[in-house]
Write a protein that holds these residues in place. Structure first.
Motif, PDB file in Angstrom:
ATOM      1  N   LYS A 189      51.807  28.428  29.075  1.00  0.00           N
ATOM      2  CA  LYS A 189      50.416  28.040  29.295  1.00  0.00           C
ATOM      3  C   LYS A 189      49.479  29.249  29.259  1.00  0.00           C
ATOM      4  CE  LYS A 189      50.726  23.684  31.838  1.00  0.00           C
ATOM      5  NZ  LYS A 189      50.267  22.975  33.048  1.00  0.00           N
ATOM      6  N   ASN A 190      49.982  30.412  29.649  1.00  0.00           N
ATOM      7  CA  ASN A 190      49.173  31.639  29.679  1.00  0.00           C
ATOM      8  C   ASN A 190      49.821  32.652  28.731  1.00  0.00           C
ATOM      9  OD1 ASN A 190      47.446  30.677  31.865  1.00  0.00           O
ATOM     10  ND2 ASN A 190      49.249  30.939  33.153  1.00  0.00           N
ATOM     11  N   ILE A 191      49.077  33.055  27.708  1.00  0.00           N
ATOM     12  CA  ILE A 191      49.635  33.925  26.674  1.00  0.00           C
ATOM     13  C   ILE A 191      48.756  35.171  26.506  1.00  0.00           C
ATOM     14  CG2 ILE A 191      50.272  34.099  24.235  1.00  0.00           C
ATOM     15  CD1 ILE A 191      50.722  31.112  24.212  1.00  0.00           C
ATOM     16  N   THR A 192      49.428  36.306  26.465  1.00  0.00           N
ATOM     17  CA  THR A 192      48.762  37.586  26.173  1.00  0.00           C
ATOM     18  C   THR A 192      49.128  38.006  24.765  1.00  0.00           C
ATOM     19  OG1 THR A 192      48.872  38.240  28.502  1.00  0.00           O
ATOM     20  CG2 THR A 192      48.513  39.985  26.872  1.00  0.00           C
ATOM     21  N   ARG A 193      48.118  38.332  23.984  1.00  0.00           N
ATOM     22  CA  ARG A 193      48.350  38.767  22.604  1.00  0.00           C
ATOM     23  C   ARG A 193      47.668  40.122  22.406  1.00  0.00           C
ATOM     24  NH1 ARG A 193      49.978  33.916  20.129  1.00  0.00           N
ATOM     25  NH2 ARG A 193      49.091  32.032  21.048  1.00  0.00           N
ATOM     26  N   TYR A 194      48.320  41.013  21.663  1.00  0.00           N
ATOM     27  CA  TYR A 194      47.728  42.315  21.337  1.00  0.00           C
ATOM     28  C   TYR A 194      48.416  42.851  20.083  1.00  0.00           C
ATOM     29  CZ  TYR A 194      51.925  44.004  23.762  1.00  0.00           C
ATOM     30  OH  TYR A 194      53.226  44.216  24.161  1.00  0.00           O
ATOM     31  N   GLY A 195      47.685  43.743  19.368  1.00  0.00           N
ATOM     32  CA  GLY A 195      48.266  44.299  18.159  1.00  0.00           C
ATOM     33  C   GLY A 195      47.230  44.960  17.268  1.00  0.00           C
ATOM     34  N   LEU A 196      47.540  45.091  15.992  1.00  0.00           N
ATOM     35  CA  LEU A 196      46.679  45.750  14.998  1.00  0.00           C
ATOM     36  C   LEU A 196      46.484  44.819  13.811  1.00  0.00           C
ATOM     37  CD1 LEU A 196      48.260  49.336  14.910  1.00  0.00           C
ATOM     38  CD2 LEU A 196      46.149  48.657  16.071  1.00  0.00           C
ATOM     39  N   LYS A 197      45.268  44.870  13.248  1.00  0.00           N
ATOM     40  CA  LYS A 197      44.960  44.080  12.069  1.00  0.00           C
ATOM     41  C   LYS A 197      44.368  45.011  11.016  1.00  0.00           C
ATOM     42  CE  LYS A 197      42.368  40.107  10.355  1.00  0.00           C
ATOM     43  NZ  LYS A 197      41.442  39.001  10.680  1.00  0.00           N
ATOM     44  N   ALA A 198      44.878  44.927   9.803  1.00  0.00           N
ATOM     45  CA  ALA A 198      44.390  45.768   8.700  1.00  0.00           C
ATOM     46  C   ALA A 198      43.875  44.876   7.577  1.00  0.00           C
ATOM     47  CB  ALA A 198      45.496  46.676   8.184  1.00  0.00           C
ATOM     48  N   GLU A 199      42.730  45.300   6.994  1.00  0.00           N
ATOM     49  CA  GLU A 199      42.156  44.583   5.860  1.00  0.00           C
ATOM     50  C   GLU A 199      41.728  45.597   4.806  1.00  0.00           C
ATOM     51  OE1 GLU A 199      40.169  40.507   7.669  1.00  0.00           O
ATOM     52  OE2 GLU A 199      38.910  42.258   7.322  1.00  0.00           O
TER      53      GLU A 199
ATOM     54  N   TYR B 246      31.707  35.331  -8.080  1.00  0.00           N
ATOM     55  CA  TYR B 246      33.050  35.823  -8.416  1.00  0.00           C
ATOM     56  C   TYR B 246      33.978  35.645  -7.221  1.00  0.00           C
ATOM     57  CZ  TYR B 246      31.423  38.056 -12.714  1.00  0.00           C
ATOM     58  OH  TYR B 246      30.915  38.297 -13.962  1.00  0.00           O
ATOM     59  N   PRO B 247      35.280  35.482  -7.467  1.00  0.00           N
ATOM     60  CA  PRO B 247      36.228  35.397  -6.342  1.00  0.00           C
ATOM     61  C   PRO B 247      36.382  36.754  -5.657  1.00  0.00           C
ATOM     62  CG  PRO B 247      37.413  35.433  -8.428  1.00  0.00           C
ATOM     63  CD  PRO B 247      35.947  35.311  -8.776  1.00  0.00           C
ATOM     64  N   SER B 248      36.682  36.708  -4.372  1.00  0.00           N
ATOM     65  CA  SER B 248      36.955  37.917  -3.599  1.00  0.00           C
ATOM     66  C   SER B 248      38.438  37.954  -3.272  1.00  0.00           C
ATOM     67  CB  SER B 248      36.131  37.923  -2.301  1.00  0.00           C
ATOM     68  OG  SER B 248      34.749  37.937  -2.597  1.00  0.00           O
ATOM     69  N   VAL B 249      39.044  39.100  -3.484  1.00  0.00           N
ATOM     70  CA  VAL B 249      40.472  39.277  -3.224  1.00  0.00           C
ATOM     71  C   VAL B 249      40.637  40.381  -2.182  1.00  0.00           C
ATOM     72  CG1 VAL B 249      42.736  39.746  -4.204  1.00  0.00           C
ATOM     73  CG2 VAL B 249      40.985  38.605  -5.594  1.00  0.00           C
ATOM     74  N   LYS B 250      41.348  40.049  -1.091  1.00  0.00           N
ATOM     75  CA  LYS B 250      41.542  41.014  -0.011  1.00  0.00           C
ATOM     76  C   LYS B 250      43.010  41.061   0.396  1.00  0.00           C
ATOM     77  CE  LYS B 250      36.934  40.536   2.066  1.00  0.00           C
ATOM     78  NZ  LYS B 250      36.187  40.246   3.327  1.00  0.00           N
ATOM     79  N   LEU B 251      43.450  42.231   0.782  1.00  0.00           N
ATOM     80  CA  LEU B 251      44.791  42.425   1.344  1.00  0.00           C
ATOM     81  C   LEU B 251      44.666  42.420   2.854  1.00  0.00           C
ATOM     82  CD1 LEU B 251      47.807  43.146   0.886  1.00  0.00           C
ATOM     83  CD2 LEU B 251      47.114  45.560   1.001  1.00  0.00           C
ATOM     84  N   GLU B 252      45.497  41.607   3.527  1.00  0.00           N
ATOM     85  CA  GLU B 252      45.436  41.481   4.977  1.00  0.00           C
ATOM     86  C   GLU B 252      46.826  41.691   5.567  1.00  0.00           C
ATOM     87  OE1 GLU B 252      43.903  37.662   5.875  1.00  0.00           O
ATOM     88  OE2 GLU B 252      41.851  38.118   5.215  1.00  0.00           O
ATOM     89  N   GLY B 253      46.875  42.271   6.753  1.00  0.00           N
ATOM     90  CA  GLY B 253      48.143  42.460   7.459  1.00  0.00           C
ATOM     91  C   GLY B 253      47.908  42.510   8.954  1.00  0.00           C
ATOM     92  N   VAL B 254      48.855  41.954   9.705  1.00  0.00           N
ATOM     93  CA  VAL B 254      48.747  41.927  11.170  1.00  0.00           C
ATOM     94  C   VAL B 254      50.090  42.288  11.782  1.00  0.00           C
ATOM     95  CG1 VAL B 254      48.426  40.455  13.205  1.00  0.00           C
ATOM     96  CG2 VAL B 254      46.881  40.236  11.249  1.00  0.00           C
ATOM     97  N   VAL B 255      50.030  43.144  12.795  1.00  0.00           N
ATOM     98  CA  VAL B 255      51.190  43.441  13.650  1.00  0.00           C
ATOM     99  C   VAL B 255      50.786  43.052  15.062  1.00  0.00           C
ATOM    100  CG1 VAL B 255      52.702  45.225  14.554  1.00  0.00           C
ATOM    101  CG2 VAL B 255      51.946  45.329  12.163  1.00  0.00           C
TER     102      VAL B 255
END
Length: 426
Positions: free
Chosen positions: A98-108, A268-277
């Motif tokens: 019911k109670n969740i802690t989330r943390y990390g890094l996000k790269a774009e 035009y379309p946009s293309v992005k690289l995404e990553g999450v840890v």
């Protein structure tokens, strides 16, 4: 004794205050760049440089740290899980809490966002326009300094000419006074000369008022208070080339073109690289034990606008702005070409006017000397003699006015071509 006197003289000289160097036209022009409004303009250029750096920064990857604590109304999974991940029969903790802690890094990182390149190009053109505008403001103020100083020189020279005429007429008045006292000349002749003397004093007073106004304007532009004009001499001719205002407007047109391109780029379309840890922690709802699950991913996202009515409005607005800037440039080219030709043609005319004015002054001075002799011998009336005095003063004023006109044209040419006057005038 001699050594004692030498030592005493050295002490006296050492104790005298050091006089500040007299300002020159170079120091006045350099002082213009140090005034707060010009420094503010330079900061505007720096601001444009920073905007360009920001536009280029949009092309680089971003790395963001995140963290959250969320309380749910029912047990929620820490991350997606496979059916075989937990052995429920064996009593394993299910990763739901019911109670969740989330943390990390996000790269774009943008792989292809066409609008970013157009944005960087537009800001680059705006930077060019800002630099040209700053240079235009600086040189315009320098030109005003040169023009004002030339006008101040005009008032000074004309005041000296008036002083010369006052001296000449005062002597004439004194000679007339003797003749009046002897009964050879009516007193009305003295009144004629006295009236002319009064008019000259009034002109002199008006010139002094003009000088005060010119000095105040120079102080506003340079921060330096002058007590008299500074000499002007031409170091070299103004360097001709591209018109500075045209260069500025061409940059505005180029920026408007990039603005239109940027509006089209939205299709035009946009293309992005995404990553999450990420790490996800909580308390298993079935066992009450602490649970922790990692959840990482990397991927490529593509977005393509299918329908956005506002994009059409942005394109139409950019088209109108581009057409407006192009019309301004077209008119500016015509105006600047005519102005340049006019200034170029006026310079030799002014040089001839200067030579003619000098000849006229020399002739009027000779005529005045002849008139003085004729007047003293009674072969000329007072009115005729005073006319010769006025002609000399007018000739001197015309001569000095040609110098003012010449410096004003040189200053206008410097503004036109963007040539800093610190290298033109000394």
């Amino acid at each position: 004794m001699k050594k004692y006197l030498t030592f005493l003289l050295a002490l006296l000289l050492w104790g005298l205050p050091v006089l500040a160097a007299e300002p020159s036209i170079t120091s006045l022009l350099e002082a213009v760049a140090k005034q707060p409004d010009i420094e503010a303009s330079a900061l505007g250029v720096r601001s444009a440089e920073i905007r360009l750096e920001q536009a280029h920064a949009e092309l680089y990857p971003t790395l963001t740290a995140f963290g959250s604590y969320t309380s749910y109304s029912s047990p929620t999974n820490l991350r997606p899980m496979t059916p075989t991940e937990v052995n429920i029969a064996a009593g394993d903790s299910i990763p739901f809490s019911k109670n969740i802690t989330r943390y990390g890094l996000k790269a774009e990182m943008p792989l292809f966002v066409k609008g970013l390149y157009s944005l960087a190009d537009k800001v680059k053109q705006l930077q060019k326009a800002s630099k040209a505008g700053h240079r235009l403001r600086l040189i315009t103020r320098q030109a005003a300094v040169v023009s004002l100083d030339a006008s101040l020189a005009f008032t000074s020279h004309l005041e000296e000419a008036i002083a010369s005429r006052l001296e000449s007429l005062t002597k004439t008045r004194d000679d007339l006074q003797l003749a009046v006292n002897n009964g050879r000349v009516p007193e009305s002749e003295i009144l004629k000369v006295a009236t002319t003397l009064n008019d000259l004093q009034k002109q002199r007073n008006d010139l002094q008022r003009q000088a005060i106004s010119l000095t105040s304007q120079l102080e506003q532009l340079t921060g330096i208070r002058l007590h008299h004009f500074v000499p002007l001499s031409l170091k070299h001719e103004v360097v001709t080339g591209d018109f500075l205002r045209q260069t500025q407007q061409q940059a505005n047109v180029a920026a408007a073109e990039k603005e239109l391109q940027q509006a089209w780029d939205q299709h035009y379309p946009s293309v992005k690289l995404e990553g999450v840890v990420s790490e996800n922690a909580g308390e298993a709802y079935n066992t009450g034990s602490s649970i922790d699950r990692s959840y990482n991913y990397v991927g490529i996202s593509v977005s393509l606008p299918l329908f956005n009515r506002s994009l059409g409005g942005s394109i139409n607005q950019a088209k109108v702005q581009l057409e407006r800037e192009q019309r301004i440039l077209s008119q500016l080219r015509s105006d600047l070409r005519v102005e340049a030709q006019t200034l170029r043609e006026q310079l030799p005319v002014i040089d001839r006017s200067t030579a003619l004015a000098q000849t006229s002054l020399d002739n009027n001075r000779r005529l005045l000397e002849i008139a003085k002799v004729a007047y003293r011998s009674g072969r000329m009336t007072t009115e005729e003699y005073l006319r010769f005095e006025a002609q000399v003063l007018d000739a001197e004023a015309n001569l000095h006015k040609t110098y003012v006109d010449r410096w004003q044209i040189i200053s206008q040419q410097a503004v036109l071509y963007g040539d800093e006057l610190t290298g033109v005038v000394q």
